[in-house]
Each structure stands twice: as C-alpha cells, then as structure tokens.
Design an enzyme around this catalytic site. Structure first.
Site, PDB file in Angstrom:
ATOM      1  CB  ALA A   1      -2.828  -8.397   2.359  1.00  0.00           C
TER       2      ALA A   1
ATOM      3  CB  THR B   1      -5.562  -7.797  -2.406  1.00  0.00           C
ATOM      4  OG1 THR B   1      -6.748  -7.683  -3.218  1.00  0.00           O
ATOM      5  CG2 THR B   1      -4.652  -8.851  -2.942  1.00  0.00           C
ATOM      6  CG  ASP B   2      -7.459  -2.331   0.772  1.00  0.00           C
ATOM      7  OD1 ASP B   2      -8.568  -2.316   0.197  1.00  0.00           O
ATOM      8  OD2 ASP B   2      -7.119  -1.468   1.590  1.00  0.00           O
ATOM      9  CD1 TRP B   3     -12.478  -3.214  -4.244  1.00  0.00           C
ATOM     10  CD2 TRP B   3     -11.736  -4.442  -2.540  1.00  0.00           C
ATOM     11  NE1 TRP B   3     -13.433  -4.177  -3.954  1.00  0.00           N
ATOM     12  CE2 TRP B   3     -13.006  -4.940  -2.920  1.00  0.00           C
ATOM     13  CE3 TRP B   3     -11.071  -5.088  -1.490  1.00  0.00           C
ATOM     14  CZ2 TRP B   3     -13.617  -6.022  -2.296  1.00  0.00           C
ATOM     15  CZ3 TRP B   3     -11.692  -6.173  -0.868  1.00  0.00           C
ATOM     16  CH2 TRP B   3     -12.937  -6.617  -1.268  1.00  0.00           C
ATOM     17  N   GLY B   4      -7.270  -3.689  -5.165  1.00  0.00           N
ATOM     18  CA  GLY B   4      -6.231  -3.260  -6.101  1.00  0.00           C
ATOM     19  C   GLY B   4      -4.831  -3.287  -5.503  1.00  0.00           C
TER      20      GLY B   4
END
Ligand code: BGC
Length: 749
Positions: free
Chosen positions: A191, A224-227
């Site tokens: 995402a 998730t995308d990172w963070g």
C-alpha cells in the site's frame, strides 16, 4: 500439505497476533516461536535483489534492466524469464518476498520514479507486471506489487492526496493492478504512502478490502510501504495486514489496545494474521532445493534481456555500424554507463562492463573522448573542443547521453524534460563538423531531443541494468536487432503533457484534472503532435501487417472474439515485431479515448517469413468504467479493432458489432431528454411510436421553411428536449403525455 493456519492463529495470544502485524527489523518479519512461526526476510526489488547481508553489507548481485526498459520489450515471456531468475536468486538467498514489480501509471514524464514504473497504459502495465510476478512466484517466493495506488509523483509522496473521479481511478490507476492480481495472484501488495481522495492508502477500506479482496479476489497479504502507517488500528480494519518496517512495538500495542477497548474486532486481526501466515508457510513449506545463486549466469541473462528492450528511435541507415568504420565514442556514459536509478531499487551490482570496455575487448576501431561528465550538468569548453576536433576525423560519432542521478531518482520529481545543457551543446557542436552522429540514451523517462532530426540514429537504452554496455555494443554493431517499442509517449515538450498544469499539486493535494486522458489517450484526442508515439520502435528490418480477420463480426456481452493478422518480415535480416491491437469506440459514447491498447504480441521472423498473430478480445476490452452502474460497460454498437506496430501506425482496421446485455439506469421524469429515450433500446420503440403519432407538425412549427442546415440544427435541438417540453410544442394532450410517461416507466422497470 497446507498447514491449518486458522488453528495456529487460534492458539496465539492477542499480543502475539498483534506482534506479527509489524516487522522485526527493516527487512524481517517477527517470529512467534511458541506456535512454530519463523521470521522471514523481504527485500527490494524490483529489478534485482537488494538484500542486506547479516553483516550490514549489501549482497553483490545482478542488476537487471529497470521497468522503463523491460516494459519496452512488450514481451511477457521475457519478463517471466527475468522474474524466474529473480525468484531463483531470492530462494537461494532465503528471501521470502521480492518487493516489486512497481507499476504506477506514468501520469507525467516528470515523476522521478518513472524509471521503475512500467507504462502510461494500464493494460500494458498489468500484462508486464503479471508476467514478472508469474516468474518470481514459480519459486514460491512472493512478490509485492507496488505502490497501491495512485502514487504517481514523488513530490510530497508520503502525504499528498491524489484527487480524481471514480472513473479515472478505476480505468487508469487501478486496472493495471487489477490485471496483475487477477492473472498472476501476487502473494502481497504494497500500500502506497499517499492518500486517495483524502484517505491514506494504508487505511483505505474501499481500496484494500472492497476492491482488492472482494472484487478482484486477492488472497495474499497487504503490507505498507516503508513507514506508510497512519492510524494502525484503522489500518487493520481497512484490510492492511503488515506494517513495515519495525514500529518498536508501539503500533502493535495500539492494536492490542483497540481490541481491548472494543474498537477493533479481533476477528479482523485474526484475518490479517491468517493472510500473512498463508503466504509465509507457502514459502517455508516449499523449499526448492534446486535454486542456485549464480551471478555469471544471471549477468548473461541481463545482457540478453536488455538487448530485447532497447528502442531504436531514429535510423537513416547509419546503424548497424560497419565493422571497419572509424568510430568515436563521446560522453562519459560510454565509460561509466548509467544503468539503474537511485533509491530503494538500487542494486549493489556484481559487475559492470561499459560499451567502451566491450569495444576494446572486441578490438573495435573505437576511440573515446569524455566530452561531458556522467554525474552532473557541467559544460567544459575544453572537453567540447577536444571532442569536436576528434569528431572531424571519425567516420561515425556515437554520443552516449543521458540523465545523471541528481536529475532523476526516487524521492523527487524532475523539473523539466531536458537533457543536461552540456550534452545538448556538445551534440550540436559535433553535428556542425560531422553529420554521422548516433546518440545512445541512458535515461529512465522521456527527454526532449532538440537535435533529433539532424542525427543519423538514436538508440534509447533506458536504464538498462548491468548488461547495458554489452547490449549496446551488440545493437550498435548489428549482432542484435533492436526490437523494443515505447511503453510511453515521447512528447515534443513538457508543456504538451496532459497534466502539465496540475502535476505535483500544492503539496497537499494533487488534482488529476486530465481524467482518463493520460499518455497517448490525451495526445490522440487533442491531436497534439509528439516526438515518438506510444508503441513506436524501429528495427534493422521492416515488417508488414495485413489481412486482419476477426473470428466473428459480432461480440456479445460475455463472449470473446479472436483477431488474427499476417505479419511479414519484408527486410533482409531476422527481427522481432511488436504487433499491437487497439480498440476504438465508434458508438459516439461521450468521453472515450480515440483508441486503447487491448492486446499485443511480439513475434520473431526470419527475412521473408510470414506468420499469423492472434489475440483474443473479450467484452471487457471494449468497456469503460461506468459510474452510473459502478461497473464496466460498453454500449451496443460499432467498434473498431485497429492493428499496427505503433499507436500512430495502424496497418489494418476491422469493424466489430457489440451487443450489450446491460442497460444504464434511465429515470423517466420531466427532464429526461428525447435523445436518452431514443438511445435506450427499451424506451426507443415506445417513444418513436409516440413521436410518429404526435410530431407531425415539427417541420412546420420548429423548422418552418428553413433550409437543410436549419433542419439539421432543429433536429439537434430536438435531441436535447426534455420530456416535459412535449407539451409546449404541442405534441399530444396532457392525458396522452401522461400515458406515454407511464408506458416509458414500464419499459425500464
Ligand atoms: C519505497 C518502496 C521500497 C521500500 C523499501 C520505500 O521508500 O517506496 O518502493 O520497497 O522503501 O526499501
């Protein structure tokens, strides 16, 4: 045998389940040893394995061509092969998920990350991504299709809201993902950071559950995308399973808290854990002991793949180069090629051979002159002068041009579409003393080429991976025949691009005002001339596409039709052609592009050889997303199948009659127009009969004794009349009009 994941989840405590919903570190998931859940590793992606070793160094491996290049191959088998090589590497290196493919639509050539994305066209994006996924997942290694969704710029990518209407979202920004999910079942989806119409992708239930799982049947897990996490508990409820990277336990505690407070149904948490464990055990329980990590083997593959991706943009016959020609290579990229982009996809590559190295190895008659630096835009008059002097004595000058990392990378967008000024200057100066100039390009997205019609040839290598030097040599000297076609339009100027006025937005929102008119859909509709059209690409041979035959001239809703053409190699060398099938809506439906790509095939032909190429089209190939029914729809009527080797070079057209079994909702009320009633097959007979009876005097009352043009005008006006005006124009009594309305209502019930 598949494990009983539900039963494993039922044995876990609330805290254990919540703990599985975020990473243990940057690249590892958490274990729950008590119930036999191990930790697994994920790594970038997409065009190489960027694995962090235990000692903190990065694995030395093969950098394959980036998606800007591989998309241009228009070759799904090639992408599957590349995926297969990557999947094998992951297996051998114990990496459970390779983060990619990245498949956001190239809304503007300025997006800094376009080099990693596939196309401006959702169909091509979907098909190429699906092939990549199939290849990787043969090894029971998962892919993570990213960035879901509408992450089409780098500017404020972590917070900006991409604002668009539903049709645009579905048709342009989601349908590529839809193809990939339905066709190849990726194990995970990533995402994106951004919001869509004000809702973060990571907590967007419509996106992650209603569309992805319920409509498309996705059954893996969403990370998730990172963070990219905003509200963690809300994310679980929306269908977000894994947060990456680690949250130090903070967000896990929030999940526990939400469940305890009755704000989050524990069943939703169970479902998230199940989604993850299904994928995890699929990896763990299918070990593939035959996987071998072999950089030498994969390097060769990278060279071969890149040689099938490069696009020949111009050629006056100067290419392929003659073996005995005295050639001058100019530009530092000849020595230090730019072959990958900056950011998370950056591979620590095991070897890189430049085109100059190869020329020297092969004893080619090649001299080198720097001319300009590879890493910045720096005009050095002395370097230019030296290059011009040497150019005078050369038979052919090959300029290795491109974009440095400081201009094009993940994390920021480009400011314009220009090549560095030092390169344009050098090319113009050389052209003054030698017309035999070939330009080799190393860039991740379209650039403006002001001298393009003066050069002898232009070869677009894109960011071609670590095999780029060898592939360039093979293509320049005719050991390979260029067969890439553009997966994106090269506009003449940045001001011509569809979202020039709105790209980037104000940092808070970015408005997709151009709607569905992205890429060639826009240029074709507005008849804006471009430098190189979508689908374009030359070869050292020529092809003819003819004899388009459809298996039927009619297509019924739910059916399929096969389109077949003959493709002939009319030149003197073997080569590959990309045959493209477009669909054009001729039903006068409002708001449809001139035509849209709905099929393609790449085919190899010996000189003089002819082969048949077929693609199957279904009713979805004709449809657009109709918001009135929240579904895909095509009107009954005439369509055209257009076949060519570029969007602007159509060789054959066939007509196809489509029969829909659906109706759009039609409410019968005072302001329902005559044209709506005449168009709808349910109301048309009733209304026509009424008009035949009551519209006898319209020629006199409306048109009078005006000429033919005025009659046409009156008829056009008549189309827009609302039902309530029957009366004003004396078409029947009130009772008759009321009866008509009742009959019409019955017809649409
Ligand atoms: C990128 C992703 C990448 C992730 C991990 C993010 O910043 O947007 O594409 O997979 O980092 O490196």
């Amino acid at each position: 045998m598949a494990r009983d994941v539900k039963s494993i989840v039922s044995k876990m405590t609330l805290e254990e389940k919540a703990s599985l919903c975020s990473g243990a570190s940057f690249w590892d998931t958490k274990p729950v040893e008590r119930v036999g859940v191990p930790s697994v590793m994920v790594s970038d992606g997409p065009h190489g394995l960027r694995k962090m070793n235990k000692d903190g160094t990065t694995l030395s491996t093969v950098c394959f061509p980036a998606a800007c290049a591989t998309a241009s191959s228009f070759d799904t088998e090639l992408l599957e092969e590349m995926g297969d090589a990557l999947g094998q590497q992951c297996r051998a290196q114990d990496v459970s998920i390779l983060l990619g493919p990245a498949m956001n639509i190239k809304r503007s050539p300025l997006c800094g990350r376009n080099f990693e994305y596939i196309s401006e066209d959702p169909y091509l994006s979907g098909k190429i991504a699906a092939a990549h996924i199939r290849g990787v997942q043969k090894w029971n290694v998962g892919t993570s299709v990213k960035h879901f969704a509408a992450n089409n710029q780098e500017y404020f990518r972590m917070s900006v809201s991409s604002e668009m209407d539903e049709r645009t979202l579905r048709e342009i920004y989601l349908s590529g993902f839809e193809i990939a999910v339905k066709e190849s079942k990726p194990k995970t989806i990533m995402a994106s950071y951004n919001q869509i119409n004000g809702v973060y992708s990571t907590e967007n239930k419509k996106l992650l559950t209603d569309i992805l799982r319920n409509e498309w049947g996705f059954d893996g897990y969403v990370m998730t995308d990172w963070g990219a996490v905003a509200d963690r508990a809300k994310g679980i409820a929306a269908g977000l399973d894994l947060e990456m990277p680690a949250s130090g336990g903070v967000n896990d505690a929030k999940i526990v808290e939400a469940v305890k407070a009755g704000k989050l149904d524990e069943k939703l948490l169970d479902k998230a854990v199940e989604n993850m464990l299904n994928v995890l055990f699929d990896y763990v329980d299918n070990p593939h002991d035959d996987a071998v990590f072999d950089n030498e083997r994969d390097h060769k593959k990278a060279v071969q793949i890149e040689s099938e991706c490069a696009v020949l943009l111009e050629n006056n016959g100067i290419l392929p180069l003659k073996k005995d020609a005295k050639v001058l290579y100019v530009g530092e990229y000849a020595k230090v090629p730019r072959f990958q982009g900056g950011g998370s996809s950056h591979i620590h590559c095991c070897k890189i051979t430049s085109a100059l190295d190869v020329a020297q190895e092969k004893n080619r008659s090649v001299e080198y002159c720097k001319g300009f630096p590879a890493d910045r835009d720096l005009t050095d008059e002395k370097e230019i002068k030296a290059a011009v002097e040497k150019a005078k004595a050369a038979d052919v000058v090959v300029v290795f041009a491109g974009l440095p990392d400081v201009i094009e990378s993940e994390g920021f967008d480009r400011k314009n579409m220009d090549l560095p000024a030092c390169q344009n200057k050098l090319i113009s100066e050389i052209l003054k003393v030698n017309k035999n100039v070939v330009v080799v390009l190393h860039n991740g997205a379209p650039v403006v080429l002001p001298w393009r019609k003066e050069t002898g040839a232009i070869l677009e290598m894109y960011l071609g991976g670590q095999g780029v030097g060898e592939a360039t040599d093979m293509l320049l000297y005719g050991e390979a025949n260029p067969c890439g076609h553009l997966a994106e339009t090269f506009p003449l100027s940045v001001e011509d691009t569809p979202c020039y006025l709105s790209f980037g937005g104000d940092g808070i929102t970015t408005k997709y005002d151009e709607g569905i008119y992205v890429g060639y859909r826009y240029y074709e509709k507005k008849k804006i001339p471009v430098a190189y059209a979508f689908g374009y690409g030359l070869s050292y041979t020529t092809f003819e596409i003819s004899n388009l035959v459809l298996s039927s001239s009619e297509l019924k809703e739910g059916g399929t039709v096969t389109a077949t053409v003959d493709v002939k190699n009319t030149g003197n060398v073997a080569g590959k052609e990309v045959v493209q099938f477009y669909v054009a809506d001729k039903t006068k439906t409002f708001g449809r592009p001139v035509k849209e790509l709905k099929g393609f095939k790449k085919i190899y032909l010996e000189p003089g050889e002819t082969k048949k190429v077929s693609v199957e089209l279904d009713s979805r190939s004709l449809k657009y997303y109709e918001v009135r029914i929240n579904d895909w729809y095509a009107k009954t009527g005439e369509y055209e199948i257009c076949v060519g080797n570029s969007s602007d070079n159509i060789h054959a057209v066939a007509k196809l009659n489509y029969v829909s079994s659906r109706y759009l909702p039609l409410e019968i009320k005072g302001d329902t127009t005559f044209s709506a009633l005449l168009e709808d097959p349910r109301t048309a007979p009733v209304f026509k009969a009424y008009l035949a009876e009551h519209d006898k005097g319209s020629d006199d009352t409306v048109v009078g004794d005006m000429g033919a043009a005025a009659k046409e005008m009156a008829e056009a006006m008549f189309q827009g009349f609302p039902l309530k005006s029957l009366f004003s124009f004396g078409m029947g009594t009130r009772e008759e009009a009321e009866k008509l309305i009742a009959d019409l209502k019955k017809a649409v019930e």
